[in-house]
Design a protein around this motif. Sequence first.
Motif, mmCIF file in Angstrom:
data_model
loop_
_atom_site.group_PDB
_atom_site.id
_atom_site.type_symbol
_atom_site.label_atom_id
_atom_site.label_comp_id
_atom_site.label_asym_id
_atom_site.label_seq_id
_atom_site.Cartn_x
_atom_site.Cartn_y
_atom_site.Cartn_z
ATOM 1 N N SER A 1 -3.527 9.862 -3.537
ATOM 2 C CA SER A 1 -3.587 9.218 -2.223
ATOM 3 C C SER A 1 -4.156 7.819 -2.356
ATOM 4 C CB SER A 1 -4.461 10.031 -1.262
ATOM 5 O OG SER A 1 -5.834 9.858 -1.581
ATOM 6 N N GLU A 2 -4.119 7.082 -1.260
ATOM 7 C CA GLU A 2 -4.709 5.744 -1.207
ATOM 8 C C GLU A 2 -6.184 5.783 -0.840
ATOM 9 O OE1 GLU A 2 -3.004 3.082 -2.112
ATOM 10 O OE2 GLU A 2 -1.173 4.270 -2.362
ATOM 11 N N THR A 3 -6.674 6.949 -0.420
ATOM 12 C CA THR A 3 -8.005 7.001 0.185
ATOM 13 C C THR A 3 -8.959 7.987 -0.471
ATOM 14 O OG1 THR A 3 -7.208 8.610 1.821
ATOM 15 C CG2 THR A 3 -7.113 6.279 2.429
ATOM 16 N N GLY A 4 -8.510 8.784 -1.464
ATOM 17 C CA GLY A 4 -9.413 9.699 -2.145
ATOM 18 C C GLY A 4 -10.545 8.940 -2.823
ATOM 19 N N ARG A 5 -11.692 9.603 -2.983
ATOM 20 C CA ARG A 5 -12.870 8.941 -3.561
ATOM 21 C C ARG A 5 -12.540 8.363 -4.932
ATOM 22 N NH1 ARG A 5 -16.611 6.216 -5.240
ATOM 23 N NH2 ARG A 5 -18.809 6.551 -4.751
ATOM 24 N N LEU A 6 -12.666 7.045 -5.053
ATOM 25 C CA LEU A 6 -12.313 6.336 -6.280
ATOM 26 C C LEU A 6 -13.404 6.494 -7.335
ATOM 27 C CD1 LEU A 6 -10.255 4.260 -7.566
ATOM 28 C CD2 LEU A 6 -11.807 2.483 -6.749
ATOM 29 N N LEU B 1 0.948 6.199 -1.741
ATOM 30 C CA LEU B 1 0.775 7.653 -1.805
ATOM 31 C C LEU B 1 0.050 8.161 -0.567
ATOM 32 C CD1 LEU B 1 -0.508 7.921 -5.497
ATOM 33 C CD2 LEU B 1 1.835 8.021 -4.695
ATOM 34 N N TRP B 2 0.535 9.280 -0.042
ATOM 35 C CA TRP B 2 -0.126 9.930 1.089
ATOM 36 C C TRP B 2 0.186 11.419 1.012
ATOM 37 C CZ3 TRP B 2 1.355 11.346 6.506
ATOM 38 C CH2 TRP B 2 0.232 11.498 7.327
ATOM 39 N N GLY B 3 -0.641 12.133 0.247
ATOM 40 C CA GLY B 3 -0.420 13.560 0.058
ATOM 41 C C GLY B 3 0.910 13.831 -0.621
ATOM 42 N N ASP B 4 1.737 14.631 0.024
ATOM 43 C CA ASP B 4 3.054 14.958 -0.536
ATOM 44 C C ASP B 4 4.085 13.865 -0.280
ATOM 45 O OD1 ASP B 4 2.161 17.396 -1.504
ATOM 46 O OD2 ASP B 4 2.675 18.472 0.348
ATOM 47 N N TYR B 5 3.690 12.843 0.478
ATOM 48 C CA TYR B 5 4.613 11.743 0.758
ATOM 49 C C TYR B 5 4.473 10.639 -0.282
ATOM 50 C CZ TYR B 5 5.713 13.514 5.450
ATOM 51 O OH TYR B 5 6.150 14.271 6.509
ATOM 52 N N MET C 1 -0.211 0.410 5.289
ATOM 53 C CA MET C 1 -1.243 0.997 4.436
ATOM 54 C C MET C 1 -1.970 2.136 5.151
ATOM 55 S SD MET C 1 -2.720 1.236 1.591
ATOM 56 C CE MET C 1 -1.639 -0.055 0.980
ATOM 57 N N PRO C 2 -1.959 3.358 4.594
ATOM 58 C CA PRO C 2 -2.814 4.421 5.129
ATOM 59 C C PRO C 2 -4.284 4.079 4.883
ATOM 60 C CG PRO C 2 -1.078 5.307 3.716
ATOM 61 C CD PRO C 2 -1.115 3.822 3.496
ATOM 62 N N VAL C 3 -5.157 4.538 5.774
ATOM 63 C CA VAL C 3 -6.579 4.243 5.648
ATOM 64 C C VAL C 3 -7.363 5.330 6.366
ATOM 65 C CG1 VAL C 3 -6.656 2.796 7.723
ATOM 66 C CG2 VAL C 3 -8.319 2.404 5.889
ATOM 67 N N GLY C 4 -8.588 5.579 5.918
ATOM 68 C CA GLY C 4 -9.434 6.557 6.581
ATOM 69 C C GLY C 4 -8.832 7.949 6.559
ATOM 70 N N ARG C 5 -9.006 8.680 7.645
ATOM 71 C CA ARG C 5 -8.465 10.033 7.780
ATOM 72 C C ARG C 5 -7.288 10.007 8.748
ATOM 73 N NH1 ARG C 5 -13.913 10.636 6.859
ATOM 74 N NH2 ARG C 5 -14.471 12.300 5.371
ATOM 75 N N GLY C 6 -6.089 9.926 8.204
ATOM 76 C CA GLY C 6 -4.893 9.960 9.032
ATOM 77 C C GLY C 6 -4.630 8.728 9.848
ATOM 78 N N LYS C 7 -5.202 7.593 9.442
ATOM 79 C CA LYS C 7 -4.966 6.320 10.127
ATOM 80 C C LYS C 7 -4.031 5.450 9.283
ATOM 81 C CE LYS C 7 -8.152 7.399 13.205
ATOM 82 N NZ LYS C 7 -8.460 8.768 12.743
ATOM 83 N N ILE D 1 -5.717 -4.066 2.187
ATOM 84 C CA ILE D 1 -7.127 -3.725 2.004
ATOM 85 C C ILE D 1 -7.226 -2.731 0.850
ATOM 86 C CG2 ILE D 1 -7.808 -4.282 4.339
ATOM 87 C CD1 ILE D 1 -7.091 -0.713 3.440
ATOM 88 N N PHE D 2 -8.446 -2.284 0.534
ATOM 89 C CA PHE D 2 -8.601 -1.324 -0.563
ATOM 90 C C PHE D 2 -9.637 -0.280 -0.190
ATOM 91 C CE2 PHE D 2 -10.272 0.082 -4.733
ATOM 92 C CZ PHE D 2 -9.081 0.573 -5.255
ATOM 93 N N SER D 3 -9.236 0.981 -0.264
ATOM 94 C CA SER D 3 -10.130 2.082 0.081
ATOM 95 C C SER D 3 -10.853 2.601 -1.158
ATOM 96 C CB SER D 3 -9.339 3.228 0.719
ATOM 97 O OG SER D 3 -8.807 2.846 1.972
#
Length: 304
Positions: free
Chosen positions: A7-12, A139-143, A203-209, A250-252
């Motif tokens: 994903s784009e947002t998992g803990r790096l 990346l966003w889960g299975d997408y 860009m996906p960001v946060g939880r479902g945003k 941006i970068f998560s």
Amino acid sequence: MTIHVTSETGRLREVILGRPESNGPAPTPEQTFDAKSYESAVKGIYPKDEDIIREMGAFEAVLKKHGVIVHRPAPVDGCNQIFARDVGFVIDDKIIVSNIIPDRQDEIDAYDEIYSQIHYKQIYNLPEAVHVEGGDVILWGDYLFVGQYAFKDYPQVKTARTNRLALDYLAMIFPNKNIIPLNLRKSDTDPYEGILHLDCTFMPVGRGKAIIYKEGFLNPRDAGHLIELFGPSNVFELTQEEMYWMNSNIFSISEDIVVVEEHFTRLKAWLEGFGITVETVPYREISKMGGLLRCSTLPLYRDE
């Protein structure tokens, strides 16, 4: 080295950050590969090395502040090595080495030492006809969202970096992913009209945003589908001016920590409204080269 990104947002945990030193002389307009760099060359405002070093140093400091292990490619004298995302990208436990513009082959060679720490069976070198750069893959889960330019004039368009064959290749490697192709609006000379990579318009960001610039897609239905997928109340819609300054790039560091350019005040307030910690860094000079924060990174490991 263990690699893992879903994903784009998992803990790096680990990331490659580009290098800011020794970029060589400012290019002429004819030597540029994107509309923002073209504009900078025409106006004589291409950034100086000392400003690039300062801005990337601020970004690196934020990453390390949050406990991220930062790798750097080997230095190549006179080579622009800022945008690590162009060179490769990780999906699940595989790293894809991009087929980038031939003039930039030295950039890929600078990653040999890092790649040597990854099992060879996890490294995928693309066939010559398959073109894809990391900025076009989100990346966003299975997408798996893939920006592309699937038209006959593809070879003549400098800012067309990902072709239709890339979708077929990614589908072969990742048969369980739901791959969504998105055709992007292109311009080699006007940064207000053209989209270099998908992460410059979505860009996906946060939880479902998600952050979206609707006009960046050639087919309005693509933008509509993304807004429907995330939900209108979860979408931050960019203005054309915000797209120009690359507010979506941006970068998560995690779902709860996001790094943005210090001038993105409207976006910062929106993110903070959801309880997200927003780290700001100066990156406006680097933006004149056609990329921003996400472009500068190649994440190697994120938690689920």
